[in-house]
Design a protein around this motif. Structure first.
Motif, PDB file in Angstrom:
ATOM      1  N   TYR A 237      -4.478   7.278 -14.975  1.00  0.00           N
ATOM      2  CA  TYR A 237      -4.209   5.966 -15.820  1.00  0.00           C
ATOM      3  C   TYR A 237      -2.971   5.507 -15.111  1.00  0.00           C
ATOM      4  O   TYR A 237      -2.686   4.227 -14.894  1.00  0.00           O
ATOM      5  CB  TYR A 237      -3.871   6.561 -17.164  1.00  0.00           C
ATOM      6  CG  TYR A 237      -3.399   5.361 -17.955  1.00  0.00           C
ATOM      7  CD1 TYR A 237      -4.359   4.454 -18.620  1.00  0.00           C
ATOM      8  CD2 TYR A 237      -2.219   5.148 -18.567  1.00  0.00           C
ATOM      9  CE1 TYR A 237      -4.073   3.399 -19.482  1.00  0.00           C
ATOM     10  CE2 TYR A 237      -1.853   4.248 -19.442  1.00  0.00           C
ATOM     11  CZ  TYR A 237      -2.917   3.143 -19.766  1.00  0.00           C
ATOM     12  OH  TYR A 237      -2.312   1.927 -20.507  1.00  0.00           O
ATOM     13  N   LYS A 238      -2.053   6.150 -14.708  1.00  0.00           N
ATOM     14  CA  LYS A 238      -0.805   5.721 -13.927  1.00  0.00           C
ATOM     15  C   LYS A 238      -0.867   5.095 -12.713  1.00  0.00           C
ATOM     16  O   LYS A 238      -0.591   3.958 -12.370  1.00  0.00           O
ATOM     17  CB  LYS A 238       0.310   6.999 -13.693  1.00  0.00           C
ATOM     18  CG  LYS A 238       1.457   6.356 -13.124  1.00  0.00           C
ATOM     19  CD  LYS A 238       2.538   7.679 -12.659  1.00  0.00           C
ATOM     20  CE  LYS A 238       3.909   6.952 -12.213  1.00  0.00           C
ATOM     21  NZ  LYS A 238       3.729   5.964 -11.275  1.00  0.00           N
ATOM     22  N   GLU A 239      -1.828   5.541 -12.136  1.00  0.00           N
ATOM     23  CA  GLU A 239      -2.378   5.066 -10.700  1.00  0.00           C
ATOM     24  C   GLU A 239      -2.942   3.777 -10.929  1.00  0.00           C
ATOM     25  O   GLU A 239      -2.756   2.784 -10.189  1.00  0.00           O
ATOM     26  CB  GLU A 239      -3.398   5.874  -9.861  1.00  0.00           C
ATOM     27  CG  GLU A 239      -2.868   7.141  -9.319  1.00  0.00           C
ATOM     28  CD  GLU A 239      -3.768   7.970  -8.697  1.00  0.00           C
ATOM     29  OE1 GLU A 239      -5.071   7.944  -8.900  1.00  0.00           O
ATOM     30  OE2 GLU A 239      -3.175   9.260  -8.385  1.00  0.00           O
ATOM     31  N   ALA A 240      -3.694   3.577 -12.057  1.00  0.00           N
ATOM     32  CA  ALA A 240      -4.296   2.126 -12.284  1.00  0.00           C
ATOM     33  C   ALA A 240      -3.251   1.293 -12.809  1.00  0.00           C
ATOM     34  O   ALA A 240      -3.511  -0.095 -12.468  1.00  0.00           O
ATOM     35  CB  ALA A 240      -5.355   2.366 -13.439  1.00  0.00           C
ATOM     36  N   LEU A 241      -2.506   1.677 -13.515  1.00  0.00           N
ATOM     37  CA  LEU A 241      -1.260   0.775 -13.959  1.00  0.00           C
ATOM     38  C   LEU A 241      -0.488   0.371 -12.708  1.00  0.00           C
ATOM     39  O   LEU A 241       0.095  -0.905 -12.607  1.00  0.00           O
ATOM     40  CB  LEU A 241      -0.509   1.351 -14.799  1.00  0.00           C
ATOM     41  CG  LEU A 241      -0.881   1.672 -16.231  1.00  0.00           C
ATOM     42  CD1 LEU A 241      -0.095   2.235 -17.149  1.00  0.00           C
ATOM     43  CD2 LEU A 241      -1.054   0.146 -16.893  1.00  0.00           C
TER      44      LEU A 241
ATOM     45  N   LYS B  94      -1.644  -0.104  -9.728  1.00  0.00           N
ATOM     46  CA  LYS B  94      -2.613  -0.996  -8.953  1.00  0.00           C
ATOM     47  C   LYS B  94      -2.306  -2.266  -9.690  1.00  0.00           C
ATOM     48  O   LYS B  94      -2.170  -3.462  -9.166  1.00  0.00           O
ATOM     49  CB  LYS B  94      -3.873  -0.767  -8.966  1.00  0.00           C
ATOM     50  CG  LYS B  94      -3.957   0.529  -7.845  1.00  0.00           C
ATOM     51  CD  LYS B  94      -5.536   1.013  -7.910  1.00  0.00           C
ATOM     52  CE  LYS B  94      -5.785   1.997  -6.616  1.00  0.00           C
ATOM     53  NZ  LYS B  94      -7.148   2.581  -7.004  1.00  0.00           N
ATOM     54  N   GLN B  95      -2.649  -2.370 -10.830  1.00  0.00           N
ATOM     55  CA  GLN B  95      -2.396  -3.548 -11.818  1.00  0.00           C
ATOM     56  C   GLN B  95      -1.081  -4.220 -11.484  1.00  0.00           C
ATOM     57  O   GLN B  95      -1.110  -5.388 -11.429  1.00  0.00           O
ATOM     58  CB  GLN B  95      -2.754  -3.370 -13.112  1.00  0.00           C
ATOM     59  CG  GLN B  95      -2.900  -4.521 -14.008  1.00  0.00           C
ATOM     60  CD  GLN B  95      -3.094  -4.158 -15.520  1.00  0.00           C
ATOM     61  OE1 GLN B  95      -3.371  -2.713 -15.904  1.00  0.00           O
ATOM     62  NE2 GLN B  95      -3.337  -5.125 -16.292  1.00  0.00           N
ATOM     63  N   GLN B  96      -0.048  -3.427 -11.533  1.00  0.00           N
ATOM     64  CA  GLN B  96       1.366  -3.835 -11.358  1.00  0.00           C
ATOM     65  C   GLN B  96       1.364  -4.491  -9.924  1.00  0.00           C
ATOM     66  O   GLN B  96       2.086  -5.737  -9.814  1.00  0.00           O
ATOM     67  CB  GLN B  96       2.533  -2.893 -11.614  1.00  0.00           C
ATOM     68  CG  GLN B  96       3.867  -3.468 -11.288  1.00  0.00           C
ATOM     69  CD  GLN B  96       4.860  -2.365 -11.286  1.00  0.00           C
ATOM     70  OE1 GLN B  96       4.591  -1.315 -11.662  1.00  0.00           O
ATOM     71  NE2 GLN B  96       6.092  -2.759 -11.344  1.00  0.00           N
ATOM     72  N   LEU B  97       0.735  -3.996  -8.956  1.00  0.00           N
ATOM     73  CA  LEU B  97       0.784  -4.814  -7.497  1.00  0.00           C
ATOM     74  C   LEU B  97       0.110  -5.953  -7.507  1.00  0.00           C
ATOM     75  O   LEU B  97       0.550  -7.058  -6.988  1.00  0.00           O
ATOM     76  CB  LEU B  97       0.046  -3.736  -6.570  1.00  0.00           C
ATOM     77  CG  LEU B  97       1.028  -2.610  -6.212  1.00  0.00           C
ATOM     78  CD1 LEU B  97       0.467  -1.806  -5.243  1.00  0.00           C
ATOM     79  CD2 LEU B  97       2.351  -2.841  -5.397  1.00  0.00           C
ATOM     80  N   VAL B  98      -1.051  -6.107  -8.309  1.00  0.00           N
ATOM     81  CA  VAL B  98      -1.641  -7.426  -8.220  1.00  0.00           C
ATOM     82  C   VAL B  98      -0.949  -8.367  -9.025  1.00  0.00           C
ATOM     83  O   VAL B  98      -0.649  -9.441  -8.687  1.00  0.00           O
ATOM     84  CB  VAL B  98      -3.044  -7.098  -9.138  1.00  0.00           C
ATOM     85  CG1 VAL B  98      -3.910  -8.546  -9.439  1.00  0.00           C
ATOM     86  CG2 VAL B  98      -4.005  -6.382  -8.288  1.00  0.00           C
ATOM     87  N   MET B  99      -0.458  -8.049 -10.260  1.00  0.00           N
ATOM     88  CA  MET B  99       0.437  -9.049 -10.838  1.00  0.00           C
ATOM     89  C   MET B  99       1.853  -9.379 -10.196  1.00  0.00           C
ATOM     90  O   MET B  99       1.874 -10.676 -10.326  1.00  0.00           O
ATOM     91  CB  MET B  99       0.834  -8.459 -12.257  1.00  0.00           C
ATOM     92  CG  MET B  99      -0.476  -8.210 -13.060  1.00  0.00           C
ATOM     93  SD  MET B  99       0.223  -7.248 -14.626  1.00  0.00           S
ATOM     94  CE  MET B  99       1.041  -8.418 -15.492  1.00  0.00           C
ATOM     95  N   GLU B 100       2.286  -8.535  -9.314  1.00  0.00           N
ATOM     96  CA  GLU B 100       3.258  -9.089  -8.446  1.00  0.00           C
ATOM     97  C   GLU B 100       3.047 -10.144  -7.427  1.00  0.00           C
ATOM     98  O   GLU B 100       3.787 -11.028  -7.224  1.00  0.00           O
ATOM     99  CB  GLU B 100       4.090  -7.644  -7.917  1.00  0.00           C
ATOM    100  CG  GLU B 100       4.770  -7.138  -8.876  1.00  0.00           C
ATOM    101  CD  GLU B 100       5.482  -5.768  -8.536  1.00  0.00           C
ATOM    102  OE1 GLU B 100       5.091  -5.328  -7.125  1.00  0.00           O
ATOM    103  OE2 GLU B 100       6.385  -4.955  -8.923  1.00  0.00           O
ATOM    104  N   ASN B 101       1.656  -9.744  -7.045  1.00  0.00           N
ATOM    105  CA  ASN B 101       1.483 -10.799  -5.996  1.00  0.00           C
ATOM    106  C   ASN B 101       0.945 -12.110  -6.389  1.00  0.00           C
ATOM    107  O   ASN B 101       1.280 -12.846  -5.511  1.00  0.00           O
ATOM    108  CB  ASN B 101       0.078  -9.843  -5.364  1.00  0.00           C
ATOM    109  CG  ASN B 101       0.112  -8.944  -4.209  1.00  0.00           C
ATOM    110  OD1 ASN B 101       1.447  -8.635  -3.827  1.00  0.00           O
ATOM    111  ND2 ASN B 101      -0.650  -8.043  -3.900  1.00  0.00           N
ATOM    112  N   GLU B 102       0.158 -12.257  -7.684  1.00  0.00           N
ATOM    113  CA  GLU B 102       0.039 -13.442  -8.206  1.00  0.00           C
ATOM    114  C   GLU B 102       1.358 -14.018  -8.451  1.00  0.00           C
ATOM    115  O   GLU B 102       1.345 -15.266  -8.501  1.00  0.00           O
ATOM    116  CB  GLU B 102      -0.557 -13.051  -9.445  1.00  0.00           C
ATOM    117  CG  GLU B 102      -2.058 -12.407  -9.327  1.00  0.00           C
ATOM    118  CD  GLU B 102      -2.870 -12.469 -10.697  1.00  0.00           C
ATOM    119  OE1 GLU B 102      -2.211 -12.823 -11.736  1.00  0.00           O
ATOM    120  OE2 GLU B 102      -3.970 -12.039 -10.576  1.00  0.00           O
ATOM    121  N   LEU B 103       2.382 -13.401  -9.131  1.00  0.00           N
ATOM    122  CA  LEU B 103       3.725 -13.962  -9.367  1.00  0.00           C
ATOM    123  C   LEU B 103       4.354 -14.451  -7.916  1.00  0.00           C
ATOM    124  O   LEU B 103       4.938 -15.569  -8.034  1.00  0.00           O
ATOM    125  CB  LEU B 103       4.768 -13.004 -10.028  1.00  0.00           C
ATOM    126  CG  LEU B 103       5.991 -13.394 -10.260  1.00  0.00           C
ATOM    127  CD1 LEU B 103       5.798 -14.302 -11.523  1.00  0.00           C
ATOM    128  CD2 LEU B 103       6.874 -12.248 -10.942  1.00  0.00           C
TER     129      LEU B 103
END
Length: 82
Positions: free
Chosen positions: A60-64, A66-75
């Motif tokens: 679950y932490k690894e998935a979070l 990855k999601q954080q990296l995607v969100m930072e890239n979008e930002l």
């Protein structure tokens, strides 16, 4: 339940040995007492439920992450557009 009892017993034994008073017959100067490090994770891994929970939490932490990296890239993309 048996595993929980075993874990509590190990914990209480560790605490009682760590707090055991020194002998009153010693006349030398007090020395520095070193208490060893006890890794509870090595004991808890023996309990199957703990291992399953730890593994699922890690996934679950690894998935979070990855999601954080995607969100930072979008930002970052939105910041460069402005």
């Amino acid at each position: 339940m048996r595993n929980l009892f075993l874990l509590l017993f190990i914990f209480s034994a560790t605490i009682s040995f760590a707090q055991a008073p020194s002998s009153a017959t010693t006349t030398s100067l007090p020395t520095k007492t070193v208490i060893g490090y006890f890794n509870y994770d090595s004991v808890l891994v023996l309990i199957p439920e703990y291992k399953e929970a730890a593994d699922s939490a890690k996934i679950y932490k690894e998935a979070l992450d990855k999601q954080q990296l995607v969100m930072e890239n979008e930002l970052d993309k939105k910041k460069t557009r402005v």
